[in-house]
Structures are given as C-alpha cells and as structure tokens.
Design an enzyme around this catalytic site. Structure first.
Site, PDB file in Angstrom:
ATOM      1  N   HIS A 105       0.834  -1.198   0.000  1.00 17.70           N
ATOM      2  CA  HIS A 105       0.000   0.000   0.000  1.00 17.70           C
ATOM      3  C   HIS A 105       0.866   1.244   0.000  1.00 17.70           C
ATOM      4  O   HIS A 105       1.979   1.247   0.506  1.00 17.70           O
ATOM      5  CB  HIS A 105      -0.981   0.012   1.175  1.00 17.70           C
ATOM      6  CG  HIS A 105      -0.368  -0.070   2.534  1.00 17.70           C
ATOM      7  ND1 HIS A 105       0.191  -1.228   3.048  1.00 17.70           N
ATOM      8  CD2 HIS A 105      -0.238   0.871   3.503  1.00 17.70           C
ATOM      9  CE1 HIS A 105       0.631  -0.993   4.278  1.00 17.70           C
ATOM     10  NE2 HIS A 105       0.394   0.268   4.569  1.00 17.70           N
ATOM     11  N   HIS A 107       0.763   5.336   0.937  1.00 17.71           N
ATOM     12  CA  HIS A 107       0.109   6.420   1.674  1.00 17.71           C
ATOM     13  C   HIS A 107       0.285   7.696   0.862  1.00 17.71           C
ATOM     14  O   HIS A 107       1.419   8.081   0.568  1.00 17.71           O
ATOM     15  CB  HIS A 107       0.768   6.644   3.042  1.00 17.71           C
ATOM     16  CG  HIS A 107       0.615   5.525   3.997  1.00 17.71           C
ATOM     17  ND1 HIS A 107      -0.328   5.541   5.014  1.00 17.71           N
ATOM     18  CD2 HIS A 107       1.279   4.353   4.113  1.00 17.71           C
ATOM     19  CE1 HIS A 107      -0.223   4.416   5.716  1.00 17.71           C
ATOM     20  NE2 HIS A 107       0.745   3.685   5.185  1.00 17.71           N
TER      21      HIS A 107
END
Length: 142
Positions: A105, A107
């Site tokens: 992932h 950010h």
C-alpha cells in the site's frame, strides 16, 4: 531468512473482499483507493493493488507497473481536492521498514508549507469527516 507468505486475512485483503468497510475514493480492475481511518493529514488516502502482494519487494513487476499510474492519478486528485502545496508518498516494507499491514500500500499524504504531519496516535477520524474529504477527492477525479 525467507519472506513470510502473503496472509489472505490481512485487513486490506478483507477490504478488497468486502468483508471490512472503507471510505472509497477510487476503484478499477487494478487498484482500490480509500481514506486512511487514522489520518496523519486531512485527505490522507491509501492506494492498494487488487493483486495480492506483501509489499514492494515481492509483488510482480507487471502488477506494480499497472498500479503506479493509479497512485499518481489519486495523488493528483488529493492535491487538488484539498488545495495542498505538495504530496508526500510513504510506502513501507517489512517490519524493520515500518510496515504494519502486509499488503502493498501507498500512503498519499497532502502537505502544506509549514504544517507538520500529525503523529500516528491510533486515533480514528470521524466517519463523517472522512466522507466529506472523500467527496472532494472523488470530485477532483472526475
């Protein structure tokens, strides 16, 4: 030391399967982007691939190549939606690198001159605040 196997029960895998909720801002066949529930800045968004991968070190290159234009697209929309001066992109790999959730992932953190990121306290944002920011980001994507 070998890398542990991908855990199909990590929270992002559950979000992808619809078993956990999220405040979605973008989705296509490659990626899902949603509001971070413990934001370090207003407009903090996470972008994850739909393909399983623990992190940058083990996802296949083709999946990563497909993901990155989505990260860029969402980052541009976040910057526009919240009138940020810039964007910080964080991506962590393995525990020693700061990774807590073992699904790749990114950010996306909107930034303003002279404004520090909030500390990661574990405090969750109000759902209505996340929804309002999500609406602005979705509009900026249109």
């Amino acid at each position: 030391m070998s890398t542990p196997a991908y855990d199909e029960n990590n929270i992002f895998a559950k979000i992808l399967r619809g078993e956990m909720p999220c405040t979605k801002v973008y989705e296509d066949d490659v990626a899902l982007a949603f509001m971070d529930i413990m934001p370090r800045a207003d407009g903090h968004v996470l972008v994850i691939p739909k393909k399983a991968g623990r992190n940058l070190l083990d996802i296949d290159a083709e999946a990563l190549a497909q993901l990155m234009p989505r990260v860029q697209k969402v980052a541009r929309a976040v910057k526009k939606a919240v009138a940020a001066d810039g964007i910080t992109l964080h991506q962590y790999n393995e525990s020693a690198g700061g990774q807590v959730i073992f699904h790749l992932h990114f950010h996306i953190l909107p930034r303003w001159a002279g404004v520090e990121l909030r500390p990661h306290t574990g405090e969750m944002a109000k759902p209505e605040a996340l929804a309002a920011l999500a609406e602005k980001i979705i509009a900026a994507l249109a």
